[in-house]
Structures are given as structure tokens and as C-alpha cells.
Design an enzyme around this catalytic site. Structure first.
Site, mmCIF file in Angstrom:
data_model
loop_
_atom_site.group_PDB
_atom_site.id
_atom_site.type_symbol
_atom_site.label_atom_id
_atom_site.label_comp_id
_atom_site.label_asym_id
_atom_site.label_seq_id
_atom_site.Cartn_x
_atom_site.Cartn_y
_atom_site.Cartn_z
ATOM 1 N N TYR A 162 0.835 -1.203 0.000
ATOM 2 C CA TYR A 162 0.000 0.000 0.000
ATOM 3 C C TYR A 162 0.870 1.254 0.000
ATOM 4 C CZ TYR A 162 -3.673 3.218 1.698
ATOM 5 O OH TYR A 162 -4.575 4.250 1.854
ATOM 6 N N ASP A 163 1.825 1.302 0.934
ATOM 7 C CA ASP A 163 2.643 2.520 1.082
ATOM 8 C C ASP A 163 3.448 2.807 -0.190
ATOM 9 O OD1 ASP A 163 1.709 1.963 3.599
ATOM 10 O OD2 ASP A 163 3.622 2.273 4.626
#
Ligand code: NAD
Ligand code: UDP
Length: 325
Positions: A148-149
Site C-alpha cells: 500500500y505505502d
């Protein structure tokens, strides 16, 4: 493009934030196309908008290109809660990276503005506090949050490069933890977990010591910030903007507040802290305050009360459905 022909594409429009955004855009007189794969979003979030002739829903996976006539694009399509984005990490990365390319190519072809729902996760477990947009972050590229990051970081890079290389008119909002009605009761985020647990008389699950902090923004404030940023004439409008509420609370304080506001008899239990869970998070919103005249208005207790009322109604509805079924 002219203001009267105002067609807006909201990718991820059936999700928690997306549904509030669709509502706000329709109320301001725009025609809205909500495109969604319905992975974490729900039909019921936008059911009340379907009768509006200016509203359309398209089922579409953002990993595939989409060709539409539009003036503005908001990209919110991505699983957002840790349990959902970690379920299929490769898919999360593809959604963020291919999705960014597809909306930017569409923006380029249409001469449309393109808005990216980025995240405070680009700062990782920050060494600078509060976080300013100039901070580069401290992100683990191989931990469980990386899909995600790093997906969101790569998406940001694509936005800035499409702007510099192809002149696409971009907006990038770095969103800090936001809560409110239409969060899913089962998506594992802390506000929805604590409220549902308190209303059901179950133990509130604090991960770790509860001394980690987050800054919680009520959804209406955030959506107001989105639209201000999209419409902004500021010379900084194509730079990243933090959007969030700078009121910072420990997770233990949040648990106490939810118990107090619900009048619940629930107890607190402590479970292990997930890997790479950021220890602190608080936005520096001076850029948004100066350039957009924006700052959140809804305090945590008030926003929690509105969210509790929503979950109370949802749980009562589910109970009625079970009785009838
Ligand atoms: P959400 O899960 O409710 O909404 C995401 C929406 O995207 C859902 O409707 C989902 O079905 C859709 N989607 C997922 N993958 C897709 C795909 N491949 N193609 C098309 N649609 C797809 O989550 P949310 O909280 O409303 O988050 C919206 C956006 O804001 C996300 O991009 C998220 O990363 C970002 N964001 C949210 C927060 C927050 O606190 N809520 C914080 C930071 C960033
Ligand atoms: N958290 C918690 N109990 C829960 C859910 C989350 O203590 O039932 C903690 C989590 O470990 C994190 C914070 O609350 O420190 C915020 O979690 P969330 O998943 O809502 O958002 P994010 O970690 O992405 O900021």
C-alpha cells in the site's frame, strides 16, 4: 474546458470517502460518473443517488484503461484498510500503479484535471513530527504495509512525472486517518472497530500499548478539502497537500472516548501490535490552511457521535433483517 460542461469521474466512488464525494459534487451541480469494482465499496453507499439523472455508476476495474469524456477525475480506487490491502498485496500494488497510469492517461487525453487520493502512509513511521509535505518519509519497502505505502508513493511519482513530462493538471492530497458514516463495520480500522465493539458490548481491542497516536478527521471536513484543492488557483496546487485533522490522540484515549460516548460497559483488552505500525501521526496542515483557506471544523467527540449514530442504525437494521430472515 467550460464550467457548464462539468463531468466528473470518481474512481472508487462507491467506497466510504468516494460516496460522500459523489454526493458533494452532485449537490454543486456537476454530473458524476462513479466507477468502481465494488471490492470494498458497496452499492448501498450510493443507492440514494441512483435516481438523480446527473449520476451514473459504471462497474470497472481501474487496472484496465477506461475511455470517457470527462473534465475532472478523482482517483480514490484502492483498498484502504490494512486487512483489505494486505489480502492480495500484488493486486493492491497493481491497483495503485496501473490505476494511476490509467487515470493520468485519461486526463492527458481529455485535458482533464486528475486528483489522487494519496495517504499519510507515504511518511511511513515518521521521524519528523508533525509531518510536513517536505518530509520524505520512513517507509519499509518489504514489510506487510509496503504494498500500500509503496503503491501510493509510486502513484504520487507518476502524478508528478505526468505533470512535468506531459503537462497533466494534477492534484495530490495526502489524507490522514478519516472516519465517519459508511465506513464498513468489518474493515478493521480503529474507529469502526471500537464503535462496533462498544455498541455490541464486546471488548475493545487495543493493539500494542495504545500509546501510538493518530489524528482523526471527520469525513465532511476532508471532502470539503478535496473540492477546495481541486478548484484551487494556488501556485502550489500541483504540489502535495496534507489533509487531515491536526488533533492528535493516543489509541488508548480514543478507546476511552468511544466507551464514554456510547455509555458502553465494554472492557479494553490488549493484543499484539501489527508489524511496522506507525508510532505517531499528525499532519502539519499549514499549506492547506494558507493556500486553500481550509481547516477541519468538526472536533473528535462531535464526529464520533455522528458515526456512532450511523453504526447504531446499521446494527439495528442488521438485527431486524436477521429476525425476518
Ligand atoms: P474504501 O475501501 O471504502 O474505498 C475504496 C474504493 O475503491 C471502494 O469502493 C473499492 O471497491 C474501490 N476499488 C478498490 N480497488 C479497485 C479497483 N481495482 N478498481 C476500481 N475500484 C476499486 O476506502 P476509503 O476509506 O473510502 O478510501 C478511499 C481512498 O482514500 C483510497 O484510495 C485510500 O487509499 C485513500 N485514503 C483513505 C484514508 C482514510 O482514512 N479513509 C486515508 C488515507 C488515504
Ligand atoms: N488499532 C487498534 N485496535 C483495532 C484496530 C486498530 O489498536 O481494533 C490501532 C492500529 O494498530 C493503529 C491504529 O489503531 O495503531 C490505527 O489503525 P487503522 O488500521 O485504523 O489505521 P492505520 O494504521 O492505517 O493508520
Amino acid at each position: 474546458k467550460s464550467a457548464e460542461f462539468s463531468k466528473v469521474l470518481v474512481f472508487g466512488g462507491a467506497g466510504f470517502l468516494g460516496s460522500h464525494l459523489c454526493e458533494k459534487l452532485l449537490a454543486s451541480g456537476k454530473a458524476v460518473i462513479c466507477a468502481d469494482s465494488f471490492e470494498t465499496g458497496r452499492q448501498e453507499n450510493v443507492a440514494h443517488l441512483i435516481s438523480n439523472p446527473s449520476f451514473k455508476i459504471v462497474q470497472h476495474d481501474i487496472q484496465l484503461p477506461l475511455d470517457l469524456e470527462v473534465d475532472e477525475i478523482y482517483n480514490l480506487a484502492s483498498p484502504a484498510s490494512p486487512i483489505h490491502y494486505q489480502e492480495d498485496p500484488v493486486r493492491t500494488l497493481k491497483t495503485n500503479v496501473l490505476g494511476a497510469i490509467n487515470v493520468l492517461e485519461l486526463g492527458r487525453a481529455q485535458g482533464a484535471k486528475v486528483f489522487q487520493a494519496s495517504t499519510s502512509e507515504v511518511y511511513g513511521d515518521p521521524h519528523v513530527h508533525p509531518q510536513q509535505e517536505s518530509y520524505w518519509g520512513n517507509v519499509n519497502s518489504f514489510g506487510p504495509r509496503a504494498c500500500y505505502d509503496e503503491g501510493k508513493r509510486c502513484a504520487e511519482t507518476l502524478f508528478f512525472d505526468f505533470h512535468h513530462q506531459h503537462g497533466v493538471d494534477i492534484r495530490v492530497a495526502r489524507i490522514f486517518n478519516t472516519y465517519g458514516p459508511r465506513m464498513r463495520p468489518d474493515d478493521g480500522r480503529v474507529v469502526s472497530n471500537f464503535i462496533v465493539q462498544a455498541l455490541q458490548g464486546k471488548d475493545l481491542t487495543i493493539y500494542g500499548s495504545g500509546q501510538q497516536t493518530r489524528s482523526f478527521c471527520y469525513v465532511d471536513d476532508l471532502i470539503d478539502g478535496f473540492v477546495r484543492l481541486m478548484n484551487s488557483p494556488s501556485p502550489l496546487r500541483t504540489q502535495p497537500f496534507n489533509l487531515g485533522n491536526p488533533g492528535e490522540f493516543t489509541i488508548a484515549e480514543l478507546a476511552e472516548e468511544v466507551i464514554a460516548l456510547t455509555g458502553s460497559r465494554s472492557k479494553i483488552i490488549y493484543l499484539p501490535l501489527p508489524v511496522d505500525d506507525p508510532r505517531q501521526r499528525c499532519p502539519d496542515i499549514s499549506r492547506a490552511a494558507t493556500e486553500l483557506g481550509w481547516s477541519p471544523r468538526i472536533a473528535l467527540a462531535e464526529g464520533l457521535q455522528k458515526t456512532i449514530a450511523y453504526f447504531e442504525a446499521q446494527l439495528a437494521q442488521a438485527q431486524r433483517a436477521r429476525r425476518i430472515g
